[in-house]
Design a protein around this motif. Structure first.
Motif, PDB file in Angstrom:
ATOM      1  N   ASP A   1      -1.170   5.813   3.241  1.00 25.58           N
ATOM      2  CA  ASP A   1      -2.562   5.723   2.795  1.00 25.58           C
ATOM      3  C   ASP A   1      -3.323   4.760   3.718  1.00 25.58           C
ATOM      4  O   ASP A   1      -3.549   3.590   3.391  1.00 25.58           O
ATOM      5  CB  ASP A   1      -2.641   5.268   1.334  1.00 25.58           C
TER       6      ASP A   1
ATOM      7  N   GLU B   1      -8.717  -0.962   3.769  1.00 24.40           N
ATOM      8  CA  GLU B   1      -9.512  -1.618   2.725  1.00 24.40           C
ATOM      9  C   GLU B   1      -8.868  -2.927   2.271  1.00 24.40           C
ATOM     10  O   GLU B   1      -9.570  -3.914   2.033  1.00 24.40           O
ATOM     11  CB  GLU B   1      -9.719  -0.685   1.536  1.00 24.40           C
ATOM     12  N   ALA B   2      -7.547  -2.943   2.170  1.00 25.43           N
ATOM     13  CA  ALA B   2      -6.853  -4.173   1.780  1.00 25.43           C
ATOM     14  C   ALA B   2      -7.069  -5.268   2.822  1.00 25.43           C
ATOM     15  O   ALA B   2      -7.340  -6.424   2.478  1.00 25.43           O
ATOM     16  CB  ALA B   2      -5.366  -3.903   1.577  1.00 25.43           C
TER      17      ALA B   2
ATOM     18  N   LYS C   1      -6.419   4.616   4.644  1.00 24.98           N
ATOM     19  CA  LYS C   1      -7.694   4.118   4.140  1.00 24.98           C
ATOM     20  C   LYS C   1      -7.472   2.901   3.229  1.00 24.98           C
ATOM     21  O   LYS C   1      -8.155   1.890   3.353  1.00 24.98           O
ATOM     22  CB  LYS C   1      -8.444   5.211   3.387  1.00 24.98           C
ATOM     23  N   ALA C   2      -6.514   2.990   2.317  1.00 25.19           N
ATOM     24  CA  ALA C   2      -6.223   1.870   1.419  1.00 25.19           C
ATOM     25  C   ALA C   2      -5.708   0.665   2.200  1.00 25.19           C
ATOM     26  O   ALA C   2      -6.029  -0.488   1.860  1.00 25.19           O
ATOM     27  CB  ALA C   2      -5.217   2.288   0.352  1.00 25.19           C
TER      28      ALA C   2
ATOM     29  N   ILE D   1       0.858  -1.188   0.000  1.00 22.61           N
ATOM     30  CA  ILE D   1       0.000   0.000   0.000  1.00 22.61           C
ATOM     31  C   ILE D   1       0.894   1.237   0.000  1.00 22.61           C
ATOM     32  O   ILE D   1       1.911   1.277   0.704  1.00 22.61           O
ATOM     33  CB  ILE D   1      -0.908   0.010   1.258  1.00 22.61           C
TER      34      ILE D   1
END
Length: 189
Positions: free
Chosen positions: A141, A147-148, A143-144, A137
């Motif tokens: 980040d 999400e992952a 948020k990413a 990632i």
């Protein structure tokens, strides 16, 4: 989820607990994080009380019951933790003049068939093959990153269904390293 390593600011456990963990728990309230490791004792850049700082963050956000600190454990217990986990989280932070080294825990996780979600910072990018042994990632980040992890908890890592994550880890075995070293030092062979 599993976190393995010294508990320092650069390793990112505080960031994970403050800004990432709650997002994961919104989608997967049953998720738990095992933390293997503790504050460094003999490190050059040892921090004082980072574990206490992380625990304070967890308490402030009502998340203490979702994280279990195991401290230092033996190799057998560590292997069992890798096998028991669904994901290794490696939220290492990108810091000027304090770069993360190779990221051996990601290789150890791959050797246990465990994918890693990590920020692409320092030497970690050499220890994880994106979409092969885990997810890299963009550094920072959050948020990413969450999400992952959410996606991997929802649907197991695709590579685990067919190809073996361990094949990636095998590239870093001592026999393979010795082969490459011999070729480098004496290319005639």
């Amino acid at each position: 989820m599993l976190y393995v390593g010294r508990i320092t600011g650069r390793k990112g456990l505080a960031v994970f607990c403050k800004t990432i963990l709650a997002r994961i728990l919104e989608q997967h309230p049953e998720a738990r994080t095992l933390v293997v490791g503790d504050d460094p004792v003999n490190a050059l850049h040892r921090g004082k009380g980072e574990r206490a700082h992380v625990e304070a963050i967890l308490n402030e956000n009502g998340l203490m019951q979702t994280v279990l600190f195991l401290g230092k454990i033996d190799d057998h217990e560590l292997s069992a933790a890798y096998f028991a986990a669904d994901i290794l989280v490696f939220p290492v932070q990108q810091r000027k003049n304090d770069a993360e080294g190779f990221g051996m825990v990601a290789i150890e996780a791959a050797a246990h068939d465990l994918p890693t979600v990590a920020f692409a910072a320092g030497g970690v990018t050499d220890a994880i093959a994106d979409d092969v042994s885990g997810k890299l990632i963009t550094a920072g980040d959050n948020k990413a990153f969450s999400e992952a992890v959410i996606n991997l908890l929802r649907k197991p890592f695709p590579i685990r269904k067919g190809n073996d994550i361990r094949a990636f880890a095998a590239k870093f075995s001592w026999p393979r390293f010795g082969e490459r070293l011999r070729l480098f030092c004496n290319p005639r062979f």
